[in-house]
Write a protein that holds these residues in place. Structure first.
Motif, PDB file in Angstrom:
ATOM      1  N   ILE A 217       0.837  -1.203   0.000  1.00 15.37           N
ATOM      2  CA  ILE A 217       0.000   0.000   0.000  1.00 15.37           C
ATOM      3  C   ILE A 217       0.868   1.248   0.000  1.00 15.37           C
ATOM      4  CG2 ILE A 217      -1.630   1.333   1.398  1.00 15.37           C
ATOM      5  CD1 ILE A 217      -2.884  -1.297   2.235  1.00 15.37           C
ATOM      6  N   GLU A 218       1.867   1.273   0.884  1.00 13.27           N
ATOM      7  CA  GLU A 218       2.729   2.451   0.974  1.00 13.27           C
ATOM      8  C   GLU A 218       3.502   2.662  -0.316  1.00 13.27           C
ATOM      9  OE1 GLU A 218       5.138   1.857   4.369  1.00 13.27           O
ATOM     10  OE2 GLU A 218       3.489   2.087   5.799  1.00 13.27           O
ATOM     11  N   ASP A 230      -5.997   1.030   9.793  1.00 17.06           N
ATOM     12  CA  ASP A 230      -6.609  -0.298   9.858  1.00 17.06           C
ATOM     13  C   ASP A 230      -5.559  -1.402   9.654  1.00 17.06           C
ATOM     14  OD1 ASP A 230      -8.819  -2.118  10.032  1.00 17.06           O
ATOM     15  OD2 ASP A 230      -8.681  -2.377   7.860  1.00 17.06           O
ATOM     16  N   ILE A 231      -4.669  -1.143   8.697  1.00 20.43           N
ATOM     17  CA  ILE A 231      -3.597  -2.130   8.436  1.00 20.43           C
ATOM     18  C   ILE A 231      -2.702  -2.260   9.665  1.00 20.43           C
ATOM     19  CG2 ILE A 231      -1.507  -2.553   7.099  1.00 20.43           C
ATOM     20  CD1 ILE A 231      -3.884  -3.259   5.523  1.00 20.43           C
ATOM     21  N   GLN A 232      -2.343  -1.128  10.264  1.00 19.44           N
ATOM     22  CA  GLN A 232      -1.459  -1.159  11.425  1.00 19.44           C
ATOM     23  C   GLN A 232      -2.125  -1.883  12.601  1.00 19.44           C
ATOM     24  OE1 GLN A 232       1.633  -0.377  11.514  1.00 19.44           O
ATOM     25  NE2 GLN A 232       1.748   0.519   9.437  1.00 19.44           N
ATOM     26  N   GLN A 233      -3.428  -1.677  12.765  1.00 18.05           N
ATOM     27  CA  GLN A 233      -4.133  -2.351  13.851  1.00 18.05           C
ATOM     28  C   GLN A 233      -4.152  -3.865  13.644  1.00 18.05           C
ATOM     29  OE1 GLN A 233      -5.234  -0.905  16.662  1.00 18.05           O
ATOM     30  NE2 GLN A 233      -5.696  -2.992  17.374  1.00 18.05           N
ATOM     31  N   LEU A 252      -8.909 -10.802  10.262  1.00 21.57           N
ATOM     32  CA  LEU A 252      -7.906  -9.907   9.674  1.00 21.57           C
ATOM     33  C   LEU A 252      -8.071  -9.968   8.164  1.00 21.57           C
ATOM     34  CD1 LEU A 252      -4.858 -10.926  11.898  1.00 21.57           C
ATOM     35  CD2 LEU A 252      -6.575  -9.155  12.320  1.00 21.57           C
ATOM     36  N   PRO A 253      -8.859  -9.060   7.586  1.00 12.71           N
ATOM     37  CA  PRO A 253      -9.203  -9.171   6.152  1.00 12.71           C
ATOM     38  C   PRO A 253      -8.018  -8.986   5.222  1.00 12.71           C
ATOM     39  CG  PRO A 253      -9.998  -7.098   7.072  1.00 12.71           C
ATOM     40  CD  PRO A 253      -9.518  -7.900   8.218  1.00 12.71           C
ATOM     41  N   ASP A 254      -6.966  -8.322   5.667  1.00 11.84           N
ATOM     42  CA  ASP A 254      -5.835  -8.051   4.781  1.00 11.84           C
ATOM     43  C   ASP A 254      -4.733  -9.114   4.906  1.00 11.84           C
ATOM     44  OD1 ASP A 254      -6.407  -5.392   3.499  1.00 11.84           O
ATOM     45  OD2 ASP A 254      -6.702  -4.878   5.619  1.00 11.84           O
TER      46      ASP A 254
END
Length: 545
Positions: A217-218, A230-233, A252-254
């Motif tokens: 993403i980044e 959300d990703i970090q959580q 964890l959807p990702d």
């Protein structure tokens, strides 16, 4: 004496005389009864062999370290980023996995990177537990190292790296059928530890997938704050699951995968399996024992049954004597004459033995000629007191039929017949130098009406073990005996065909005795050939089984 062997026959020549023994070209059929008899004859070997294997199995079970296996399952749910910073409305599109990609995730799940992270979390618990399980002699580790081909680690490797290798070897991953479900199994000396580590490994896999998604993403320029948060959580949640050995409390959807079955604490150990190990030992002992029997019978064939005696052996008659059938002839059953008298009116204990004696007696009487005395002999092919007992009982049945019988012990070395009939003899055939001395000795050793006995020697006197009983002088002494119809000679156990050749030259009839499962088939065959070479005398075969 010269032996010539062909596929059709065995030929023996001796000067101008030549004899042939036909060899059957038919294949001997083997029935279940023959196989069972062969196995039964080796029962003590099989029992001893099975005992050794079972003791080894029990020793293995008692010394092997207990291990517990915990299982955790995940399902792959792949998605790929299709959006970018220029198109914020784009989201994640589900990408279908093929079989190759699914198989590759197995290697990712048990990769060194993932396992090393989990090992760093549990090494303070794993290393002491693993060290305790290897302080004593461990058959389990030895067996697995032999099967897997993995020996001990080189000394140059750091101790912690050695324990990591053990840690990694205890993890295994498999794909469930053709689905996208991956099942991870982990073995540990503690049931709780096995469950925690299994959950931590699958949680670490989720963390790695989320970490990879965050980097993607980044790099792709997607900087929406809520998406990044959300990703970090999800990363924090996955990391906590790795630390505490429990599955994440939320989806964890990702992660491109979801845990569908968390590892629970196993209720029983998975290794060693006591019952299965003992059954395996019994199966291996049976297979090993039967293999040894087959190899032994192939390399060193022995006589097993009357059928194997009849094949290639041209005996005029063959009979079998069951083991311990002569039990009634043992000294504990009274005096010698009392024991012999049981043959006149055979009861249940002596009936089968008496029937075998009748067969042998009829064979001897059928060959009796007008020439007196008629010389017959017993030639044992294996040591044993039962051979001497058979010779004595046969001589007694001949005397009971009205013949005057002289029983002579030619077994100078062991004097088995002498010890059975006349154990206190002060002289024997060994001391006789003339027919007159032989007749005088026989007259002093009367066993029963019509039955006289000549001992081999005095059991208490020193003798020459190389004494040759087949000299012309000794044999002429037997021919010159008066008032005797049949001379029954008991010979020493034969280990070659040479003695049988002398028997064929000297005697008018012979009875060859063998033991089932002990007498070599080749020795019996050569004995029959040698017996028939000089004069083709009638020969009977007796098998103790």
């Amino acid at each position: 004496m010269v032996l010539r062997e062909t596929p059709e026959a065995i030929t023996v020549s001796d000067g101008s005389r030549e004899a042939k023994v036909n060899r059957s070209t038919e294949v001997e059929s083997i029935g279940l009864l023959d196989i069972w008899n062969d196995v039964w004859s080796h029962r003590w070997f099989l029992i001893s062999n099975a005992t050794i294997w079972v003791v080894a199995a029990l020793l293995y079970v008692s010394t092997a370290s207990d291990e517990y296996t915990a299982y955790a399952s995940i399902v792959l749910t792949p998605s790929r980023i299709t959006g970018s910073s220029q198109n914020s409305n784009a989201g994640n599109a589900v990408v279908q996995l093929d079989s190759i990609q699914a198989e590759s995730q197995i290697q990712v799940l048990k990769s060194e990177r993932s396992l090393r992270t989990v090992f760093d979390v549990y090494k303070d618990e794993f290393i002491p537990a693993e060290a305790r399980s290897t302080t004593s002699f461990n058959f389990s580790g030895l067996l697995r190292s032999l099967i897997s081909g993995k020996g001990s680690a080189p000394n140059s490797i750091d101790l912690e790296d050695r324990f990591f290798q053990r840690f990694a070897d205890k993890a295994s991953v498999r794909r469930v059928g053709a689905s996208y479900v991956l099942e991870l199994a982990y073995r540990a000396p503690s049931a709780v530890l096995a469950a925690r580590i299994a959950n931590s490994i699958v949680s670490q896999y989720l963390f790695n997938q989320i970490d990879l998604k965050a980097a993607s993403i980044e790099k792709g320029g997607e900087f929406l704050q809520n998406r990044i948060s959300d990703i970090q959580q999800q990363r924090v949640t996955a990391k906590e699951s790795v630390q505490n050995g429990k599955i994440p409390p939320r989806v964890l959807p990702d992660a491109d995968a979801q845990i569908i079955s968390a590892a629970t604490v196993p209720l029983k150990k998975s290794w060693p399996l006591s019952g299965l190990t003992v059954l395996f030992a019994l199966a291996m002992s049976t297979a090993f024992g039967l293999t040894i029997i087959v190899v032994r019978n192939t390399l060193h064939p022995v006589i097993k049954s009357l059928r194997s005696m009849k094949r290639d052996m041209e005996f005029s008659c063959i009979t079998a004597v069951k083991k311990n059938a002569d039990a009634f002839m043992r000294p504990s059953h009274g005096s010698l004459l009392k024991r012999l008298s049981l043959l006149d009116h055979p009861g249940r204990a002596s009936l089968s033995y008496a029937n075998s004696l009748k067969t042998i007696r009829e064979n001897i009487l059928a060959g009796c000629s007008d020439m007196r005395p008629f010389l017959t002999c017993f030639l044992p092919l294996h040591p044993g007191s039962e051979h001497a007992t058979l010779a004595l009982a046969t001589a007694y049945t001949l005397a009971s039929s009205g013949k005057k019988v002289l029983l002579v012990d030619f077994d100078i070395n062991s004097a088995a017949l002498t010890l059975l009939v006349w154990p206190n003899a002060i002289a024997g055939f060994y001391d006789c130098e003339s027919t007159a001395e032989l007749e005088q000795l026989a007259g002093s050793c009367k066993v029963a009406d019509g039955l006289y006995f000549v001992p081999a020697r005095s059991p208490t006197k020193i003798f020459n073990p190389n004494y040759y009983v087949f000299s012309k002088e000794h044999l002429q002494m037997l021919r010159d005996v008066k008032d005797i119809d049949v001379v029954v000679v008991f010979l020493s156990p034969s280990s070659s065909a040479v003695e049988a050749h002398n028997v064929g030259l000297t005697f008018d009839n012979a009875t060859v005795t063998a033991k089932s499962g002990l007498t070599p088939a080749l020795l019996l065959r050569d004995t029959v050939v040698a017996l028939k070479a000089p004069r083709s005398i009638p020969a009977a075969g007796v098998l103790f089984n």
